[in-house]
Design a protein around this motif. Structure first.
Motif, short mmCIF file in Angstrom:
data_model
loop_
_atom_site.label_atom_id
_atom_site.label_comp_id
_atom_site.label_asym_id
_atom_site.label_seq_id
_atom_site.Cartn_x
_atom_site.Cartn_y
_atom_site.Cartn_z
N ARG A 207 0.74 -1.27 0.12
CA ARG A 207 -0.08 0.10 -0.06
C ARG A 207 0.81 1.32 0.04
N ARG A 208 0.26 2.28 -0.41
CA ARG A 208 1.18 3.57 -0.46
C ARG A 208 1.13 4.20 0.82
N ARG B 105 -4.34 9.64 -1.66
CA ARG B 105 -5.60 9.53 -1.41
C ARG B 105 -6.01 8.06 -0.79
N ARG C 110 -7.13 4.84 -0.56
CA ARG C 110 -7.06 3.54 -1.48
C ARG C 110 -8.17 2.79 -1.73
N ASP D 159 -9.36 -3.48 -2.26
CA ASP D 159 -9.00 -4.75 -2.96
C ASP D 159 -10.31 -5.53 -3.82
N CYS E 2 -15.45 1.71 -8.88
CA CYS E 2 -14.28 2.19 -9.17
C CYS E 2 -14.07 2.33 -10.62
N THR F 139 -8.65 2.34 -12.31
CA THR F 139 -8.22 1.80 -11.18
C THR F 139 -8.14 0.34 -11.18
N ARG G 200 -4.69 -1.69 -10.51
CA ARG G 200 -4.57 -2.73 -9.67
C ARG G 200 -4.15 -4.22 -10.27
N ASP H 148 -0.55 -3.98 -10.95
CA ASP H 148 0.37 -4.00 -9.68
C ASP H 148 0.41 -5.29 -8.97
#
Length: 373
Positions: free
Chosen positions: A9-10, A14, A16, A19, A46, A50, A54, A57
């Motif tokens: 996670r960041r 903003r 998140r 999931d 979403c 996005t 995801r 990533d």
């Protein structure tokens, strides 16, 4: 349904998207066969972008392979894993050249047809592009700056929207007085199948995306390009894979390349008329070409996409002319009459100077009472 653990996670920024919500967006694309940009955020929770990020990533973090292994372990421990029958997914096996993997990952997750691109005939942006000449290319896995570098472009900054790009194009044409083949190319990044793609747009009559550019840009992936030279148009389509021209055509029934027939199943689904007599479906071929490009890239082209994008643009110089000393005109007409003439370089250049002077000369209109010249 088990939601996959997300990538790291960041630490800040903003809030998140959960999931499970992002996974719902991924599943929506898989089930509906739509482009990522067409995911209804209001229904899924979403945006498609996005969900795509995801997915990217998570794949890079090894989430999906870990989840797959965990699921197989649980099934095996529960005695529910039956390996008497198994299927091989083409998305995990590299296809040899010339082998189609339509059921796997060769084509994008989209069921678009020519009808989905009927809007191009009422679009001011695209109608003008077709009438004046354009080239549009999609390149997978190469950043916009690297695309411009391969094209030998001199970077000239950024501009927002296709109208601004057209202004840069017209400024460049005015500066050269339309006497050379250099052009302005605009690029930006857009999500598609298997990652980021760079969209390249130019209004040069479609001649600017040269084969050597496409061979280099597709060396480690794929490039798809279509163009029109304007006027009584020559409309071209090219698909390059691993540096090789796989399929190309002006007329859908007259294809060439190393695998000229590989796209035929997709072309039939999209609505191309592939009959020699022209008795197939009455389809807008240009709209079908745009649909074919989306099938190969997963990138949905819209007027809004072109109008709202921030373009990194550059000036691509014309190709250096080959040295020559003369050319030959040798024509035989239907009656068997032959015309043969050798023209030296000096003669041709002198004729070009005269033609340019005549084109730039003022037009004088004489009235009935005007003195004779």
């Amino acid at each position: 349904m088990r939601a996959s653990p997300g990538p790291p996670r960041r630490p800040s920024g903003r809030l998140r998207v959960p999931d499970r919500v992002a996974l719902a967006g991924i599943v929506y694309v898989l089930r509906k066969g739509v482009a990522w940009r067409d995911v209804p955020a209001s229904a899924v929770g979403c945006s498609g972008v996005t969900a795509w990020r995801r997915l990217r990533d998570s794949a890079e973090a090894g989430v999906w392979s870990q989840l797959h292994a965990a699921l197989l372990t649980e099934l095996r421990m529960a005695g529910l894993l039956d390996m008497d029958a198994a299927a091989i997914d083409g998305s995990h096996i590299q296809a040899p050249k010339g082998v189609s993997v339509v059921a796997g990952r060769l084509w994008g997750m989209t069921l678009v047809t020519a009808q989905d691109y009927a809007w191009i005939r009422s679009s001011p942006v695209f109608r003008n592009a077709i009438e004046g000449g354009y080239g549009l290319t999609l390149v997978r896995g190469v950043a916009p700056s690297d695309v411009l570098r391969v094209m030998g472009a001199e970077p000239q900054g950024t501009c927002t929207g296709v109208d601004a790009l057209i202004e840069r194009h017209m400024d460049q044409r005015d500066a050269t007085d339309y006497w050379d083949d250099s052009f302005i190319a605009g690029t930006f990044t857009v999500p598609g199948t298997d990652g980021d793609w760079t969209l390249v747009l130019q209004f040069d009559g479609g001649v600017g995306m040269r084969p050597r550019f496409l061979e280099t840009l597709s060396a480690a992936g794929r490039a798809v390009t279509h163009s029109s030279n304007g006027g009584a148009p020559i409309d071209l389509f090219h698909w390059y894979e691993a540096g090789e021209l796989r399929t190309s055509f002006e007329w859908p029934t007259d294809r060439y390349g190393s695998t000229p027939d590989e796209l035929v199943p997709l072309m039939r689904e999209i609505g191309f008329d592939l009959t020699e007599e022209g008795t197939g479906p009455s389809t807008d071929t240009k709209a079908a070409v745009l649909a074919l490009a989306e099938r190969l890239t997963g990138v949905r082209l819209t007027e809004e996409l072109l109008k709202d994008a921030e373009y990194h643009f550059g000036h691509v110089p014309e190709e250096p002319a080959e040295e020559w000393t003369k050319f030959v005109i040798d024509i035989t007409d239907a009656q068997g009459e032959r015309f043969y003439k050798e023209v030296t370089r000096e003669e041709a250049e002198a004729a070009s100077v005269r033609a340019r002077a005549e084109a730039e000369a003022p037009i004088v209109i004489l009235g009935p009472s005007s003195p004779a010249p």
